[in-house]
Design an enzyme around this catalytic site. Sequence first.
Site, PDB file in Angstrom:
ATOM      1  N   HIS A  19      25.868  26.165  15.002  1.00 45.30           N
ATOM      2  CA  HIS A  19      26.772  27.221  15.460  1.00 45.30           C
ATOM      3  C   HIS A  19      28.099  26.544  15.793  1.00 45.30           C
ATOM      4  O   HIS A  19      28.218  25.825  16.785  1.00 45.30           O
ATOM      5  CB  HIS A  19      26.147  27.897  16.696  1.00 45.30           C
ATOM      6  CG  HIS A  19      26.750  29.199  17.058  1.00 45.30           C
ATOM      7  ND1 HIS A  19      26.532  30.347  16.333  1.00 45.30           N
ATOM      8  CD2 HIS A  19      27.580  29.556  18.074  1.00 45.30           C
ATOM      9  CE1 HIS A  19      27.184  31.354  16.888  1.00 45.30           C
ATOM     10  NE2 HIS A  19      27.836  30.886  17.945  1.00 45.30           N
ATOM     11  N   LYS A 164      31.632  38.619  15.286  1.00 48.19           N
ATOM     12  CA  LYS A 164      32.714  37.767  15.811  1.00 48.19           C
ATOM     13  C   LYS A 164      32.739  36.499  14.977  1.00 48.19           C
ATOM     14  O   LYS A 164      31.699  35.885  14.738  1.00 48.19           O
ATOM     15  CB  LYS A 164      32.409  37.472  17.281  1.00 48.19           C
ATOM     16  CG  LYS A 164      33.272  36.411  17.920  1.00 48.19           C
ATOM     17  CD  LYS A 164      33.288  36.586  19.429  1.00 48.19           C
ATOM     18  CE  LYS A 164      32.933  35.319  20.168  1.00 48.19           C
ATOM     19  NZ  LYS A 164      33.060  35.464  21.627  1.00 48.19           N
ATOM     20  N   LYS A 166      34.104  32.671  14.490  1.00 49.88           N
ATOM     21  CA  LYS A 166      34.653  31.536  15.232  1.00 49.88           C
ATOM     22  C   LYS A 166      35.637  30.818  14.326  1.00 49.88           C
ATOM     23  O   LYS A 166      35.227  30.248  13.296  1.00 49.88           O
ATOM     24  CB  LYS A 166      33.507  30.589  15.622  1.00 49.88           C
ATOM     25  CG  LYS A 166      32.592  31.168  16.680  1.00 49.88           C
ATOM     26  CD  LYS A 166      33.310  31.161  18.010  1.00 49.88           C
ATOM     27  CE  LYS A 166      32.365  31.373  19.162  1.00 49.88           C
ATOM     28  NZ  LYS A 166      33.077  31.485  20.429  1.00 49.88           N
ATOM     29  N   ASP A 195      37.293  34.624  17.482  1.00 48.47           N
ATOM     30  CA  ASP A 195      37.417  33.824  18.700  1.00 48.47           C
ATOM     31  C   ASP A 195      37.988  32.467  18.317  1.00 48.47           C
ATOM     32  O   ASP A 195      37.390  31.735  17.522  1.00 48.47           O
ATOM     33  CB  ASP A 195      36.032  33.658  19.359  1.00 48.47           C
ATOM     34  CG  ASP A 195      36.127  33.089  20.761  1.00 48.47           C
ATOM     35  OD1 ASP A 195      37.247  32.693  21.179  1.00 48.47           O
ATOM     36  OD2 ASP A 195      35.088  33.026  21.455  1.00 48.47           O
ATOM     37  N   GLU A 221      40.262  36.744  20.380  1.00 45.68           N
ATOM     38  CA  GLU A 221      39.834  36.176  21.667  1.00 45.68           C
ATOM     39  C   GLU A 221      40.420  34.775  21.873  1.00 45.68           C
ATOM     40  O   GLU A 221      40.341  33.915  20.990  1.00 45.68           O
ATOM     41  CB  GLU A 221      38.290  36.119  21.641  1.00 45.68           C
ATOM     42  CG  GLU A 221      37.660  35.795  22.968  1.00 45.68           C
ATOM     43  CD  GLU A 221      36.125  35.963  22.907  1.00 45.68           C
ATOM     44  OE1 GLU A 221      35.633  36.887  22.211  1.00 45.68           O
ATOM     45  OE2 GLU A 221      35.438  35.153  23.546  1.00 45.68           O
ATOM     46  N   ASP A 246      39.139  34.830  27.508  1.00 48.36           N
ATOM     47  CA  ASP A 246      37.764  34.418  27.795  1.00 48.36           C
ATOM     48  C   ASP A 246      37.780  33.188  28.712  1.00 48.36           C
ATOM     49  O   ASP A 246      37.599  33.319  29.929  1.00 48.36           O
ATOM     50  CB  ASP A 246      36.994  34.143  26.492  1.00 48.36           C
ATOM     51  CG  ASP A 246      35.562  33.712  26.743  1.00 48.36           C
ATOM     52  OD1 ASP A 246      35.100  33.821  27.896  1.00 48.36           O
ATOM     53  OD2 ASP A 246      34.881  33.261  25.807  1.00 48.36           O
ATOM     54  N   LYS A 270      31.429  37.089  31.918  1.00 51.99           N
ATOM     55  CA  LYS A 270      30.252  36.216  31.850  1.00 51.99           C
ATOM     56  C   LYS A 270      29.947  35.856  33.304  1.00 51.99           C
ATOM     57  O   LYS A 270      30.765  35.184  33.946  1.00 51.99           O
ATOM     58  CB  LYS A 270      30.553  34.921  31.068  1.00 51.99           C
ATOM     59  CG  LYS A 270      30.873  35.119  29.601  1.00 51.99           C
ATOM     60  CD  LYS A 270      31.256  33.822  28.892  1.00 51.99           C
ATOM     61  CE  LYS A 270      31.717  34.118  27.473  1.00 51.99           C
ATOM     62  NZ  LYS A 270      32.275  32.927  26.784  1.00 51.99           N
ATOM     63  N   GLU A 324      28.020  40.834  23.432  1.00 52.38           N
ATOM     64  CA  GLU A 324      27.660  39.827  22.420  1.00 52.38           C
ATOM     65  C   GLU A 324      26.465  39.002  22.911  1.00 52.38           C
ATOM     66  O   GLU A 324      26.369  37.819  22.631  1.00 52.38           O
ATOM     67  CB  GLU A 324      28.860  38.922  22.141  1.00 52.38           C
ATOM     68  CG  GLU A 324      29.358  38.219  23.397  1.00 52.38           C
ATOM     69  CD  GLU A 324      30.424  37.167  23.167  1.00 52.38           C
ATOM     70  OE1 GLU A 324      30.973  37.065  22.061  1.00 52.38           O
ATOM     71  OE2 GLU A 324      30.707  36.426  24.137  1.00 52.38           O
TER      72      GLU A 324
HETATM   73  C1  MUC Z   1      32.645  32.037  23.557  1.00 54.24           C
HETATM   74  O1  MUC Z   1      33.656  31.364  23.635  1.00 54.24           O
HETATM   75  O2  MUC Z   1      32.799  33.237  23.515  1.00 54.24           O
HETATM   76  C2  MUC Z   1      30.011  33.349  22.803  1.00 54.24           C
HETATM   77  C3  MUC Z   1      29.585  33.731  21.574  1.00 54.24           C
HETATM   78  C4  MUC Z   1      29.671  32.629  20.744  1.00 54.24           C
HETATM   79  O3  MUC Z   1      29.378  32.569  19.562  1.00 54.24           O
HETATM   80  O4  MUC Z   1      30.168  31.590  21.443  1.00 54.24           O
HETATM   81  C5  MUC Z   1      30.216  31.925  22.801  1.00 54.24           C
HETATM   82  C6  MUC Z   1      31.309  31.348  23.585  1.00 54.24           C
HETATM   83 MG    MG Z   2      35.003  33.200  23.672  1.00 57.90          MG
END
Ligand code: MUC
Ligand code: MG
Length: 377
Positions: A19, A164, A166, A195, A221, A246, A270, A324
């Site tokens: 991931h 989402k 990354k 994100d 994000e 975040d 969170k 999420e």
């Molecule tokens: C984040 O930064 O949001 C949350 C979902 C994901 O894939 O990573 C986390 C951390």
């Molecule tokens: Mg994030």
Amino acid sequence: MKIRSFEVYILDLPTIRPHQLAMHTITVQTIVVGCVTDDEGREGWSEVATIGGASYGESTPEAIKANIDTYITPLIIGQDPNHFDRIMNDVAKLVRGNYFAKTVVENAIIDLAAKAKNIPAFELFGGQIHKSLPIAWTLASGNTEKDIEEAQEMLEKKRHNIFKLKIGKGDPFKNVEHVRSIKEVLGDAARLTVDVNQAWDEDTSNYCIAALEAAGVSMVEQPLAAWDFEGMSRLTAKFNVPIMADEAATSIQDVFRIAKYRAGNSIALKPCKHGGMTQTKKVVGIAEASGLGLYGGTMIESSLGTAACAQLYSTISDMKFGTEIFGPLLFKDNVTVNDIKFENFEVIVPDGPGFGMEIDKEKVKHYAREFSGKQEM
Ligand code: MUC
Ligand code: MG
């Protein structure tokens, strides 16, 4: 009813695939699990997750455990778990920051207090508003083709229709192309968010967010560093696409500053970032009063931590961006006997006593780095 002991374990749980975030690629996710007992032998359990040691945030698993064992546990032994807010108020006077550590402690006490009353923990926070919540999945395999395949499989299974992406690692412009390619294939069947995990500067953000907006991305994000409130404020004023804070949205004071300076027009909740469930509800109050959109975030907790988040998020009336809390689905194995259910693009909020999860002690033992640190009355 009195707290008798508190134990903290560090567990390493393997994931089903790598991931990839801007700062770290998770193949094994480290979680911190807390267990509180009372004088009648009842137990309460909690979990927070961290990402990439010290690379995502300051709270490392080792520091969380050391600071609970050394500074927090001596303050809570002998206290009545029903008064979790009072206990954490006393802890806050002597322990600064340490939000993740405080969350491990408060959540375990809440699980215990709710189980002792034979009620779900959400009853201690005003009761449940939602029985299930919309749930996003993160596409972060690091490969466009694999991400598309994964998204199509999720859509087919009716597990997720919000994805989402990354996009903080590597060339920002190639990453924008990656998003565009995925959006082209998925079209209107799914909502896409991104994100950046703090990886861009303001110039890069100006170019890339314009391109992402044109591609139909529905939220961006944390594009800038967590400290850059002014930059986030300028991006929020400039673009129509929602800008979410975040990593910047931690303490209630930080969230107040985000609201005041519009350093983002939405925030990822969170409990571990805010210092526990009670603090998270205060953050929600600030957001509701100032019109910040809410997102039920995750640090990628396993089933236990996810159940706690789900229960709390179920007490929040308007979660504009859904949630999420997909963590349990990314792990090869979990530490509870029962599983959280995901169906029809939603997560079903567990509603058994406490956080509604039964801990599997053999699994905790199996994945824990060591067993030590028990402090008793
Ligand atoms: C984040 O930064 O949001 C949350 C979902 C994901 O894939 O990573 C986390 C951390
Ligand atoms: Mg994030």
